[in-house]
Scaffold this active site. Sequence first.
Site, PDB file in Angstrom:
ATOM      1  N   CYS A 113       0.814  -1.227   0.000  1.00 15.71           N
ATOM      2  CA  CYS A 113       0.000   0.000   0.000  1.00 15.71           C
ATOM      3  C   CYS A 113       0.848   1.280   0.000  1.00 15.71           C
ATOM      4  O   CYS A 113       0.361   2.343  -0.355  1.00 15.71           O
ATOM      5  CB  CYS A 113      -0.956   0.002   1.188  1.00 15.71           C
ATOM      6  SG  CYS A 113      -2.127  -1.359   1.115  1.00 15.71           S
ATOM      7  N   HIS A 250      -3.333   7.425   1.779  1.00 14.93           N
ATOM      8  CA  HIS A 250      -3.721   6.077   1.325  1.00 14.93           C
ATOM      9  C   HIS A 250      -5.138   5.804   1.820  1.00 14.93           C
ATOM     10  O   HIS A 250      -5.507   6.174   2.931  1.00 14.93           O
ATOM     11  CB  HIS A 250      -2.736   5.058   1.892  1.00 14.93           C
ATOM     12  CG  HIS A 250      -3.163   3.646   1.659  1.00 14.93           C
ATOM     13  ND1 HIS A 250      -3.506   3.179   0.422  1.00 14.93           N
ATOM     14  CD2 HIS A 250      -3.324   2.609   2.527  1.00 14.93           C
ATOM     15  CE1 HIS A 250      -3.855   1.903   0.526  1.00 14.93           C
ATOM     16  NE2 HIS A 250      -3.759   1.538   1.787  1.00 14.93           N
ATOM     17  N   ASN A 280      -9.954  -0.176  -0.876  1.00 14.99           N
ATOM     18  CA  ASN A 280      -8.495  -0.087  -0.811  1.00 14.99           C
ATOM     19  C   ASN A 280      -7.895  -0.760  -2.051  1.00 14.99           C
ATOM     20  O   ASN A 280      -7.929  -1.980  -2.171  1.00 14.99           O
ATOM     21  CB  ASN A 280      -8.025  -0.769   0.481  1.00 14.99           C
ATOM     22  CG  ASN A 280      -6.516  -0.717   0.672  1.00 14.99           C
ATOM     23  OD1 ASN A 280      -5.783  -0.316  -0.233  1.00 14.99           O
ATOM     24  ND2 ASN A 280      -6.053  -1.124   1.833  1.00 14.99           N
TER      25      ASN A 280
HETATM   26  O1  UT7 Z   1      -3.657  -0.552   3.531  1.00 17.92           O
HETATM   27  C1  UT7 Z   1      -3.295  -1.106   4.720  1.00 17.92           C
HETATM   28  C2  UT7 Z   1      -4.130  -2.288   4.845  1.00 17.92           C
HETATM   29  N1  UT7 Z   1      -5.202  -2.346   5.728  1.00 17.92           N
HETATM   30  C3  UT7 Z   1      -5.659  -1.463   6.621  1.00 17.92           C
HETATM   31  O2  UT7 Z   1      -5.217  -0.373   6.803  1.00 17.92           O
HETATM   32  C4  UT7 Z   1      -6.783  -1.957   7.467  1.00 17.92           C
HETATM   33  C5  UT7 Z   1      -6.595  -1.566   8.906  1.00 17.92           C
HETATM   34  N2  UT7 Z   1      -7.612  -2.136   9.762  1.00 17.92           N
HETATM   35  C6  UT7 Z   1      -8.909  -1.802   9.684  1.00 17.92           C
HETATM   36  O3  UT7 Z   1      -9.303  -0.993   8.872  1.00 17.92           O
HETATM   37  C7  UT7 Z   1      -9.850  -2.386  10.698  1.00 17.92           C
HETATM   38  O4  UT7 Z   1      -9.127  -3.023  11.718  1.00 17.92           O
HETATM   39  C8  UT7 Z   1     -10.858  -3.408  10.069  1.00 17.92           C
HETATM   40  C9  UT7 Z   1     -11.834  -2.665   9.182  1.00 17.92           C
HETATM   41  C10 UT7 Z   1     -10.093  -4.439   9.264  1.00 17.92           C
HETATM   42  C11 UT7 Z   1     -11.641  -4.107  11.176  1.00 17.92           C
HETATM   43  O5  UT7 Z   1     -12.338  -3.169  11.969  1.00 17.92           O
HETATM   44  P1  UT7 Z   1     -12.343  -3.318  13.558  1.00 17.92           P
HETATM   45  O6  UT7 Z   1     -13.219  -2.259  14.063  1.00 17.92           O
HETATM   46  O7  UT7 Z   1     -10.902  -3.325  13.993  1.00 17.92           O
HETATM   47  O8  UT7 Z   1     -13.046  -4.725  13.754  1.00 17.92           O
HETATM   48  P2  UT7 Z   1     -12.452  -6.051  14.418  1.00 17.92           P
HETATM   49  O9  UT7 Z   1     -11.424  -6.682  13.543  1.00 17.92           O
HETATM   50  O10 UT7 Z   1     -12.095  -5.765  15.825  1.00 17.92           O
HETATM   51  O11 UT7 Z   1     -13.741  -6.984  14.408  1.00 17.92           O
HETATM   52  C12 UT7 Z   1     -14.902  -6.657  15.177  1.00 17.92           C
HETATM   53  C13 UT7 Z   1     -15.938  -7.714  14.912  1.00 17.92           C
HETATM   54  C14 UT7 Z   1     -15.430  -9.150  15.076  1.00 17.92           C
HETATM   55  O12 UT7 Z   1     -16.465  -9.915  15.664  1.00 17.92           O
HETATM   56  P3  UT7 Z   1     -16.410 -10.277  17.245  1.00 17.92           P
HETATM   57  O13 UT7 Z   1     -15.145 -11.048  17.413  1.00 17.92           O
HETATM   58  O14 UT7 Z   1     -16.399  -8.952  17.943  1.00 17.92           O
HETATM   59  O15 UT7 Z   1     -17.675 -11.068  17.425  1.00 17.92           O
HETATM   60  C15 UT7 Z   1     -15.236  -9.606  13.656  1.00 17.92           C
HETATM   61  O16 UT7 Z   1     -15.371 -11.022  13.510  1.00 17.92           O
HETATM   62  O17 UT7 Z   1     -16.425  -7.622  13.565  1.00 17.92           O
HETATM   63  C16 UT7 Z   1     -16.368  -8.903  12.943  1.00 17.92           C
HETATM   64  N3  UT7 Z   1     -16.140  -8.722  11.518  1.00 17.92           N
HETATM   65  C17 UT7 Z   1     -17.116  -8.573  10.617  1.00 17.92           C
HETATM   66  N4  UT7 Z   1     -18.456  -8.574  10.742  1.00 17.92           N
HETATM   67  C18 UT7 Z   1     -19.179  -8.396   9.633  1.00 17.92           C
HETATM   68  C19 UT7 Z   1     -14.940  -8.646  10.880  1.00 17.92           C
HETATM   69  N5  UT7 Z   1     -15.149  -8.460   9.560  1.00 17.92           N
HETATM   70  C20 UT7 Z   1     -16.477  -8.408   9.379  1.00 17.92           C
HETATM   71  C21 UT7 Z   1     -17.293  -8.222   8.246  1.00 17.92           C
HETATM   72  N6  UT7 Z   1     -18.639  -8.227   8.420  1.00 17.92           N
HETATM   73  N7  UT7 Z   1     -16.800  -8.046   7.003  1.00 17.92           N
END
Ligand code: UT7
Length: 323
Positions: A113, A250, A280
């Site tokens: 990225c 980004h 992204n």
């Molecule tokens: O370019 C560089 C590459 N990437 C990034 O910069 C991404 C950086 N990270 C992020 O943007 C965020 O961490 C995410 C968008 C990936 C995740 O958001 P979050 O608020 O950190 O969520 P989380 O990973 O803590 O997950 C919260 C909950 C989990 O469920 P439980 O364990 O709380 O029951 C996940 O299983 O959301 C669940 N979850 C989803 N639910 C519905 C994760 N992905 C999904 C989804 N749909 N697609």
Amino acid sequence: MKRSIVAGCGAYLPERVVTNDELASRIDTSDEWISQRTGIRQRHIAADGQLTSDLALAAARPALAHAGIDGAELDLIVLATATPDNTFPATATKIQAGLGNRTGTAFDVQAVCSGFIYALAMADNMLRLGQAGTALVIGAEVFSRILDWQDRTTCVLFGDGAGAVVLRAGDGEGTNRDRGILSTHLHSDGTNYDALYVDGGPGSTGTSGFVRMAGREVYKQAVVRMAECVDHSLQGNGLQHRDVDWLVPHQANLRIIESTSKKLDLPMEKVIVTVDRQANTSAATIPLALAEAVADNRIVEGQLVALTAMGGGFTWGSALVRW
Ligand code: UT7
């Protein structure tokens, strides 16, 4: 003193648009979760058989036309991509052939990225040293091919696309008012290799793989690193937050972008956002955002534009451009 002046921008997005609702019909996710957590509403996905080089060429051609430069005349082509057509040769050489260029130098840069900032820095350094007079810098990806479409924690976040800029060496006095790239700043910390990676792939493992990500760890680092390196670049050029006309970060997550703009004391009105429509696209997000904001006359000559990115490695970096 030589400076790299941005002479043209171009972009290409594949025709097919996939909405959050379409993804929710296939995997356990929802439009509400994706849009609230990331700001993403849709993404473009390449057609079967459409390769990174196809997207890159489709972005390069309008960038060259905008700059008024014939592709055959380019001295340098740098492609930032994590999804090359083949393990080798560099996809940039295919683009070179596609543009009818047989005399320049073409190579790929891999910093995921952050790739566009890395590629821009390579080209800028070569132009400043007089090793090239004109350069095409492209960010192009077909991330859809390296996604595990059953993994909802990653597949909803990415899209395909390409953006390109043409640089031309110009002379100036070297002040922060002169047009061109004022400076670039690159960083990496390989101890985070496993936080965002593809679990296989062409090369030494002899396997193919998919994107794996410790999302929260990437998030925590991104909100610190992207703002931090814009600060360094401003300090290095004797400039303040208030001097920035546009921040082009980004585009991974709207919450990361908002937090970065807050840390830099820049209102969201000064931030270019495309993540809602494009998701992204890895190395392509920044040149895609630049092309959009130049085409609609938000970014105009004389303005100060700050670019920043963070990605797998971890890698991160920034560039300051007097447009
Ligand atoms: O370019 C560089 C590459 N990437 C990034 O910069 C991404 C950086 N990270 C992020 O943007 C965020 O961490 C995410 C968008 C990936 C995740 O958001 P979050 O608020 O950190 O969520 P989380 O990973 O803590 O997950 C919260 C909950 C989990 O469920 P439980 O364990 O709380 O029951 C996940 O299983 O959301 C669940 N979850 C989803 N639910 C519905 C994760 N992905 C999904 C989804 N749909 N697609």
